[in-house]
Write a protein that holds these residues in place. Structure first.
Motif, short mmCIF file in Angstrom:
data_model
loop_
_atom_site.label_atom_id
_atom_site.label_comp_id
_atom_site.label_asym_id
_atom_site.label_seq_id
_atom_site.Cartn_x
_atom_site.Cartn_y
_atom_site.Cartn_z
N LEU A 1 51.40 12.68 38.56
CA LEU A 1 50.74 13.89 39.03
C LEU A 1 51.63 15.21 38.27
O LEU A 1 52.80 15.00 38.25
CB LEU A 1 51.00 14.26 40.55
N LYS A 2 50.97 15.76 37.07
CA LYS A 2 51.64 16.66 36.24
C LYS A 2 50.94 17.94 36.52
O LYS A 2 49.76 18.15 36.16
CB LYS A 2 51.75 16.08 35.03
N LEU A 3 51.86 18.89 36.80
CA LEU A 3 51.53 20.16 37.16
C LEU A 3 51.53 20.90 35.49
O LEU A 3 52.38 21.49 35.17
CB LEU A 3 52.31 21.09 38.09
N THR A 4 50.13 20.95 35.01
CA THR A 4 50.15 21.49 33.71
C THR A 4 49.64 23.21 33.76
O THR A 4 49.09 23.29 34.70
CB THR A 4 49.01 20.77 32.76
N GLU A 5 49.79 23.81 32.60
CA GLU A 5 49.28 25.00 32.41
C GLU A 5 47.75 25.00 32.59
O GLU A 5 46.94 25.77 33.29
CB GLU A 5 49.74 25.58 31.14
N GLU A 6 47.12 23.97 32.10
CA GLU A 6 45.72 23.65 32.14
C GLU A 6 45.14 23.59 33.52
O GLU A 6 44.29 24.47 33.66
CB GLU A 6 45.21 22.52 31.23
N PHE A 7 45.66 22.94 34.35
CA PHE A 7 45.33 22.77 35.72
C PHE A 7 45.60 24.13 36.39
O PHE A 7 44.69 24.65 37.14
CB PHE A 7 46.23 21.76 36.37
N LEU A 8 46.72 24.54 36.29
CA LEU A 8 47.33 25.79 37.04
C LEU A 8 46.50 27.07 36.71
O LEU A 8 46.06 27.89 37.30
CB LEU A 8 48.62 26.34 37.03
N SER A 9 45.93 26.99 35.36
CA SER A 9 45.05 28.27 34.97
C SER A 9 43.81 28.26 35.85
O SER A 9 43.25 29.52 35.71
CB SER A 9 44.77 28.18 33.52
N HIS A 10 43.35 27.32 36.70
CA HIS A 10 42.16 27.41 37.44
C HIS A 10 42.38 28.23 38.80
O HIS A 10 41.63 28.39 39.62
CB HIS A 10 41.47 26.07 37.69
N LEU A 11 43.78 28.33 38.99
CA LEU A 11 44.27 28.81 40.44
C LEU A 11 43.85 30.50 40.30
O LEU A 11 44.31 30.99 39.32
CB LEU A 11 45.50 28.52 40.68
N PRO A 12 43.02 30.96 41.44
CA PRO A 12 42.89 32.47 41.21
C PRO A 12 44.25 33.28 41.32
O PRO A 12 45.07 32.73 41.83
CB PRO A 12 42.11 32.79 42.69
N GLY B 1 59.56 24.39 47.98
CA GLY B 1 60.86 24.43 48.73
C GLY B 1 61.96 25.13 47.49
O GLY B 1 62.38 26.26 47.74
N MET B 2 61.95 24.50 46.21
CA MET B 2 63.01 25.35 45.45
C MET B 2 61.94 24.97 43.97
O MET B 2 61.15 24.12 44.07
CB MET B 2 64.24 24.62 45.21
N ALA B 3 62.21 25.75 43.04
CA ALA B 3 61.69 25.84 41.71
C ALA B 3 62.56 25.42 40.53
O ALA B 3 63.55 26.07 40.29
CB ALA B 3 60.81 26.88 41.44
N ARG B 4 62.34 24.49 39.87
CA ARG B 4 63.16 24.37 38.56
C ARG B 4 62.67 25.10 37.60
O ARG B 4 61.35 25.80 37.54
CB ARG B 4 62.78 22.76 38.13
N GLN B 5 63.30 25.30 36.39
CA GLN B 5 62.74 26.25 35.39
C GLN B 5 61.35 25.92 34.89
O GLN B 5 60.63 26.97 34.65
CB GLN B 5 63.86 26.23 34.21
N TYR B 6 60.85 24.60 34.59
CA TYR B 6 59.52 24.45 34.28
C TYR B 6 58.52 25.22 35.14
O TYR B 6 57.76 25.85 34.62
CB TYR B 6 59.18 23.05 34.47
N LEU B 7 58.66 25.21 36.40
CA LEU B 7 57.76 25.76 37.36
C LEU B 7 57.73 27.14 37.23
O LEU B 7 56.82 28.05 37.41
CB LEU B 7 58.10 25.27 38.87
N LYS B 8 59.02 27.55 37.43
CA LYS B 8 59.21 28.99 36.94
C LYS B 8 58.52 29.94 35.73
O LYS B 8 57.99 30.85 35.90
CB LYS B 8 60.54 29.67 36.96
N ASN B 9 58.61 29.14 34.82
CA ASN B 9 58.08 29.73 33.54
C ASN B 9 56.58 29.66 33.40
O ASN B 9 56.02 30.47 33.27
CB ASN B 9 58.44 28.71 32.20
#
Ligand code: NAP
Length: 298
Positions: A83-94, A102-110
């Motif tokens: 399961l990879k959380l990509t920019e393409e996937f997340l861009s569909h989130l309103p 729980g906590m965020a690594r730099q990838y998720l923060k960016n």
């Protein structure tokens, strides 16, 4: 109630089941992604694949406690699929949605920063950290018993750090009959340690304080238990380092000196996944309720 609120879960471990259960009880619309091997069944919950369109009407996306790794992969003990959380996937989130982790690594923060989506890190919150200190202290006691041939009662214990974890651990050790010293750097903390009936000292004096220590616990996420400190400790002493990886101990030198030193991350999820899940679910559902509650007019 969470009627009309769409909550999507992406991956997770046993702790997430408590959160899912509570969201279902509160009547949220629940979608699970990466749960294809889930054995428990939840009434009315939708199991979906990782497809971007799923996110289009999601209010809250809930990630596992550790969020993603540095490459964006999300762990799920309920799926063998990657399961990879990509920019393409997340861009569909309103844009009005929130992501909880729980906590965020730099990838998720960016990623969330680039897409301007609100990211909430639950382990940063004082309430979660204080509740979590309970299973953490219990797990620490378990590890102590497993790795010593003497009782905690009557032993010389030192706790480094007087934050949310250090306070609870110091109190628990004291209640078990250990002679507890606590190292901190702020005068008001030394005063409070004294008030609690424990022995305070300044962390700068650590190398002097460890000469008769049996049990040394570190909660400070910086190198504190240095070679100089370890060189002054008795050989039978046990070090348990609770601070986030890589801990605050010179493990290389401890091994060289023959002193057992253990890094013990993630104890709540290991010793009490159900309680750890309930802690997260109580705080999380309250946050979702404050943010999105009563969408169905309930
Ligand atoms: P916290 O409330 O922020 O406490 C940290 C303590 O460390 C405070 O007393 C702080 O002192 C002290 N400190 C920080 N930097 C220092 C430095 N350079 N010199 C001296 N003291 C310093 O954090 P927490 O919630 O107790 O968590 C502590 C650590 O344990 C974190 O790394 C956390 O991720 C980890 N943790 C691990 C587990 C586990 O299962 N192993 C569970 C929970 C938490 P001041 O107040 O003076 O800044």
């Amino acid at each position: 109630m969470l009627t009309g609120v769409h909550v999507a879960f992406l991956g997770g471990d046993a702790r997430q089941l408590e959160v899912i259960k509570k969201c279902v009880e509160m009547d949220a619309t629940v979608t699970l992604i990466g749960f294809d091997n889930l054995e428990s069944t939840f009434q009315g919950v939708h199991l979906k694949e990782l497809e971007p369109k799923i996110l289009e009407d999601v209010d809250c996306l809930i990630l596992p406690i550790v969020g993603t790794d540095e490459d964006g992969y999300v762990e799920s003990i309920f799926s063998k699929k990657k399961l990879k959380l990509t920019e393409e996937f997340l861009s569909h989130l309103p844009k009005t949605s929130k992501i909880y982790t729980g906590m965020a690594r730099q990838y998720l923060k960016n990623l969330t920063n680039d897409l301007q989506i609100d990211l909430v890190e639950l382990l940063d919150r004082d309430d979660v950290a204080i509740y979590n200190s309970i299973p953490t202290a219990e797990g620490t006691i378990m590890m102590t018993i497993q790795n010593t041939n003497f009782t905690i009662h009557g032993s010389n214990a030192i706790v480094l750090g007087f934050g949310r974890t250090g306070i609870t651990l110091a109190r628990v050790l004291g209640a078990l009959g250990a002679k507890v010293k606590v190292g901190a750097r702020r005068p008001e903390h030394l005063a409070r340690i004294y008030e609690m009936g424990l022995q305070p000292f300044y962390i700068s004096e650590l190398a002097e304080q460890v000469k008769d220590v049996d049990l040394l616990y570190n909660t400070i996420p910086h190198i504190i238990v240095t070679a100089k400190v370890i060189a002054n400790m008795p050989h039978h002493a046990l070090i348990i380092d609770l601070a986030s990886k890589p801990g605050g101990t010179d493990f290389r030198y401890a091994e060289k000196r023959g002193i057992k030193a253990l890094l013990a991350p993630g104890l709540p999820g290991i010793v009490a996944p159900k309680t750890a899940g309930i802690i997260i679910s109580n705080v999380l559902t309250k946050l979702i309720l404050e943010q999105f509650g009563d969408q169905g007019g309930n």
